[in-house]
Enzyme design. Structure first.
Site, mmCIF file in Angstrom:
data_model
loop_
_atom_site.group_PDB
_atom_site.id
_atom_site.type_symbol
_atom_site.label_atom_id
_atom_site.label_comp_id
_atom_site.label_asym_id
_atom_site.label_seq_id
_atom_site.Cartn_x
_atom_site.Cartn_y
_atom_site.Cartn_z
ATOM 1 N N CYS A 72 4.442 -4.168 1.608
ATOM 2 C CA CYS A 72 5.116 -2.948 1.160
ATOM 3 C C CYS A 72 4.150 -1.766 1.217
ATOM 4 C CB CYS A 72 5.637 -3.139 -0.260
ATOM 5 S SG CYS A 72 6.619 -1.743 -0.892
ATOM 6 N N CYS A 105 5.060 0.130 -9.596
ATOM 7 C CA CYS A 105 3.788 -0.597 -9.472
ATOM 8 C C CYS A 105 2.712 -0.076 -10.409
ATOM 9 C CB CYS A 105 3.285 -0.511 -8.029
ATOM 10 S SG CYS A 105 4.387 -1.267 -6.822
ATOM 11 N N CYS A 133 2.818 4.231 -7.167
ATOM 12 C CA CYS A 133 4.276 4.162 -7.145
ATOM 13 C C CYS A 133 4.794 3.784 -8.539
ATOM 14 C CB CYS A 133 4.742 3.133 -6.121
ATOM 15 S SG CYS A 133 4.392 3.595 -4.407
ATOM 16 N N CYS A 138 -4.805 -1.122 -2.012
ATOM 17 C CA CYS A 138 -3.551 -1.188 -1.256
ATOM 18 C C CYS A 138 -3.758 -1.238 0.238
ATOM 19 C CB CYS A 138 -2.675 0.011 -1.606
ATOM 20 S SG CYS A 138 -3.451 1.587 -1.202
#
Length: 238
Positions: free
Chosen positions: A118, A204, A201, A229
């Protein structure tokens, strides 16, 4: 170069002056340099320095489609304060749809691999696109922020993206960042005052508890100490 701010601690003032010198040098060497801003407090300080000096460093942020409303609103406050429009770089909608159709809208909770997939679609690929053809990029990272960043250099070649990478705030403390932000009334995300030292996000990120590491609120359901990430690939340790 920025004038001295007499209300600041002497060490912080030296950092502030040095930051302006550093940014001017980067801009001279790399007229096409861009700054990837997360719109966190460090990045707001760095953007303020860039805007106030009138440097030609383009500022953009990765609009993943899942940012907090407070984060999106901050882009509007930047436009009002500095007269600068932050470029909102978005992921490929077809890639997002394909991933969601195959795995679900919240698949990132199921495994680290799906979470990284993602992040790859919503953050890494858009970043790669934004950096394409550039000779350098800047970040607001600091060594204090996590175990993966303790050896962070102020300047390094980013082999993952094929260009020079600058981290002008690498040696700064969080206290120094906030001292400048408050002294200059730099706009910042109100989530910082609600227990969010690191903001990504919305699904998250959570507020941290007293005594927790500053990155504990990022991908909070994962137990690994190394939480990155993929944007800063050289720091990821699997």
């Amino acid at each position: 170069m920025s004038a001295m701010l007499t209300s600041l601690d002497a060490a912080t003032d030296r950092q502030w002056i040095r930051l302006h010198e550093r940014l001017a040098g980067i801009s001279d060497k790399h007229p096409d340099a861009v700054f990837a801003s997360s719109l966190g407090v460090e990045d707001m300080l760095l953007a303020h320095a860039i805007f106030e000096a009138g440097l030609p460093i383009e500022v953009f942020t990765l609009d993943t489609g899942r940012l907090h409303p407070e984060t999106l609103a901050l882009a509007g406050r930047i436009r009002e304060r500095y007269g600068v429009t932050v470029n909102m770089v978005q992921p490929d909608p077809a890639a997002v749809k394909k991933h969601v159709d195959e795995h679900g809208a919240f698949a990132f909770y199921e495994s680290i691999d799906l979470r990284k997939a993602c992040c790859g679609i919503r953050k890494v690929e858009p970043l790669r696109r934004a950096l394409r053809g550039r000779s350098a990029w800047l970040t607001g990272q600091r060594r204090e922020q996590s175990l993966t960043r303790t050896e962070l250099a102020e300047s390094e070649f980013d082999a993952a993206f094929g260009l020079q990478k600058y981290n002008p705030l690498a040696s700064w403390t969080l206290e120094q960042v906030w001292e400048i932000v408050h002294a200059l009334d730099v706009p910042y995300n109100p989530l910082h005052e609600q227990g969010y030292p690191s903001i990504g996000c919305e699904p998250c990120t959570r507020a941290i508890r007293p005594g927790e590491d500053v990155r504990a609120g990022r991908w909070w359901w994962e137990q690994k100490l190394s939480k990155e990430c993929g944007l800063h690939a050289g720091q990821v340790k699997n």
